[in-house]
Structure formats: structure tokens, C-alpha cells
Design an enzyme around this catalytic site. Structure first.
Site, PDB file in Angstrom:
ATOM      1  N   LEU A 138     -44.038 -39.840 -16.191  1.00 50.11           N
ATOM      2  CA  LEU A 138     -42.717 -39.660 -15.595  1.00 50.11           C
ATOM      3  C   LEU A 138     -41.851 -40.758 -16.201  1.00 50.11           C
ATOM      4  O   LEU A 138     -42.336 -41.875 -16.425  1.00 50.11           O
ATOM      5  CB  LEU A 138     -42.777 -39.828 -14.071  1.00 50.11           C
ATOM      6  N   ASP A 139     -40.577 -40.461 -16.441  1.00 48.02           N
ATOM      7  CA  ASP A 139     -39.672 -41.499 -16.943  1.00 48.02           C
ATOM      8  C   ASP A 139     -39.608 -42.625 -15.917  1.00 48.02           C
ATOM      9  O   ASP A 139     -39.842 -42.400 -14.719  1.00 48.02           O
ATOM     10  CB  ASP A 139     -38.251 -40.932 -17.127  1.00 48.02           C
TER      11      ASP A 139
END
Ligand code: URA
Length: 252
Positions: A109-110
């Protein structure tokens, strides 16, 4: 099928929640026995039916082989990797007891994306969940800068082309939930995929949260930064269709 065997250092690392290097150290020091006999060789192969003992604390090896899958409620500002030069990583949330060199994030996930992140030491499961071929559906709640137009549903379903990318995105299912909010269901897991899909329609994601993988939803009881083990039946849910999902081909 023959009985599964495993390197002693790996089995000790799993069984006692030690890093691989600490496991190797305690083995070489003669603190580990297999079926009652001290084995100072980290590469020694142990069978599932053997029993291990570290300083007299005995466990069955089968128990040591059991792969672990955790769900973490990832907060903003953390990187989904083992190490990072600038930001803290999600590994820091895990207690010393469960931390090991074999625990890795399932996909990424960013740093500014929150929500459901899986962390596991089961390399095979990790591959099956992240390989685009397996088509596992990841569900994101996106808030956007501009209103979401109804035409996006068809556009997302058709497989969008980003000007900076060579290949089109796979069809994605978009379910509009508010003027500037939507659920996005993607199966590919490409870099910044959801943000880029909205860029393709000249909008911008202002907040992104993953709420489900397959039919497994993020546990509401987990505060940000908290994690828990998954049950076996929850692992099966990861490969099922999420609630509310419609195959994008039907919107096309
Ligand atoms: N898509 C994104 O743009 N970012 C994420 O973190 C996950 C999916």
C-alpha cells in the site's frame, strides 16, 4: 507425498518467534535439540514429526511449520516494506514475539494509503495473492477531489489507458457511494493503480483506504496500527468475491 522437512534455523525462527540470525546463533551454541539430541547445525533438516527444544522449552515441529498470516490496519505514513530510508515501516507494529525475517507484506500500500494490509511468512500464499494471474479482488474506498461522474463506471469497466503507461489497466468495477466517494474493485495490483485510474478520468484521489481483499473485510475491532492472526477460513475468503462486486464486463 513425503513428510515435509524444513531447515532447523527456519523451524526455530517460526517456533520461537526469533529472527533467522538469532536462531542460527542459539543453534550453533548448542541450545537447540531435535528429538532430544543437540543439533548445532542450522542447515540440518527437521521433519514435521520431530520435536524441537530450545533451552528445554519443547514444541512440535509441525507447529513450527504453521505459516502465519496477519491482518494489519495500516495507518498513514508507514511504508509496506521491510526497510525504508525515510519513513517508518509497518514491521515496527509487530511485537518482538512475532517479528521474524520471514514476515513480509502481501503486496504494497502507498505510504499515504490506510487500511487492510496482510503480512505473512507464507511465501506461496503471498505469491498466490499478489500474482495478477490469480485475479484476487482488492477493494478500496476512495475519496476524490472532484465529483465522480456516472460515466466513470463504464470507463473503469472498459480498461483505462494512462498516458504514462504502456499497457491498459484491467477492467475495474467502480461503485459510486457519494458525490466524491466510491468503492473501487481491482484485480491487477499495479503501482498506484487506483490513483492512476482516477487520473485517467482527470480526477484525483485525495484519500485511499483498502477495506477488503476478496470477501475478507478489515476487522472493525482493529485500531490503526493493530494486527491479528487470520483464521484458516478467513484465508479462504481472500480468494472469494467481495460483497457488492459485479464483474466489470457487465458494465461494459
Ligand atoms: N492503488 C493506489 O493507488 N495506491 C495504493 O496504495 C493501492 C492501490
Amino acid at each position: 507425498m513425503g513428510e515435509r522437512s524444513e531447515r532447523l534455523d527456519r523451524a526455530v525462527s517460526h517456533a520461537y518467534g526469533l529472527s533467522r540470525s538469532v536462531s542460527q546463533r542459539v543453534i550453533k551454541r548448542g541450545q537447540v535439540s531435535v528429538d532430544g539430541q543437540v543439533i548445532p547445525d542450522p542447515a540440518f533438516k527437521v521433519k514435521g514429526s520431530s520435536s524441537l527444544s530450545l533451552d528445554g522449552d519443547e514444541v512440535g515441529v509441525t507447529e513450527a511449520f504453521t505459516a502465519r498470516v496477519y491482518m494489519l490496519n495500516k495507518p498513514e505514513g508507514y511504508v509496506s516494506a521491510d526497510k525504508d530510508r525515510n519513513l517508518p515501516t509497518v514491521k515496527g507494529f509487530f511485537s518482538q514475539e512475532v517479528k521474524s525475517d520471514d514476515l513480509h507484506c502481501v503486496g504494497r500500500l502507498d505510504a499515504d494509503t490506510t487500511g487492510l494490509l496482510l503480512v505473512t511468512d507464507d511465501g506461496d500464499l503471498n505469491h498466490r495473492l499478489t500474482s495478477p494471474k490469480s485475479g484476487v479482488i482488492k477493494v478500496y474506498e476512495a475519496l476524490t477531489r472532484d465529483p465522480i461522474e456516472s460515466s466513470y463506471v463504464k470507463a473503469f469497466a472498459s480498461g483505462l489507458k494512462h498516458p504514462d503507461e504502456h499497457t491498459r489497466y484491467r477492467p475495474a468495477f467502480l461503485s459510486v457511494t457519494g458525490e466524491k466517494s466510491a468503492l473501487v474493485y481491482v484485480t491487477e495490483g499495479r503501482f498506484h493503480e487506483v490513483k492512476r485510474l482516477f487520473e485517467c478520468v482527470e480526477n484525483e484521489v485525495t484519500q485511499l483506504r483498502r477495506v477488503a481483499i476478496g470477501a475478507l473485510r478489515l476487522d472493525d475491532n482493529l485500531d490503526e496500527g493493530e494486527y491479528r492472526l487470520l483464521y484458516d477460513d478467513e484465508i479462504e475468503l481472500l480468494f472469494k468475491k467481495p460483497e457488492g462486486y459485479t464483474d466489470p464486463a457487465q458494465n461494459n
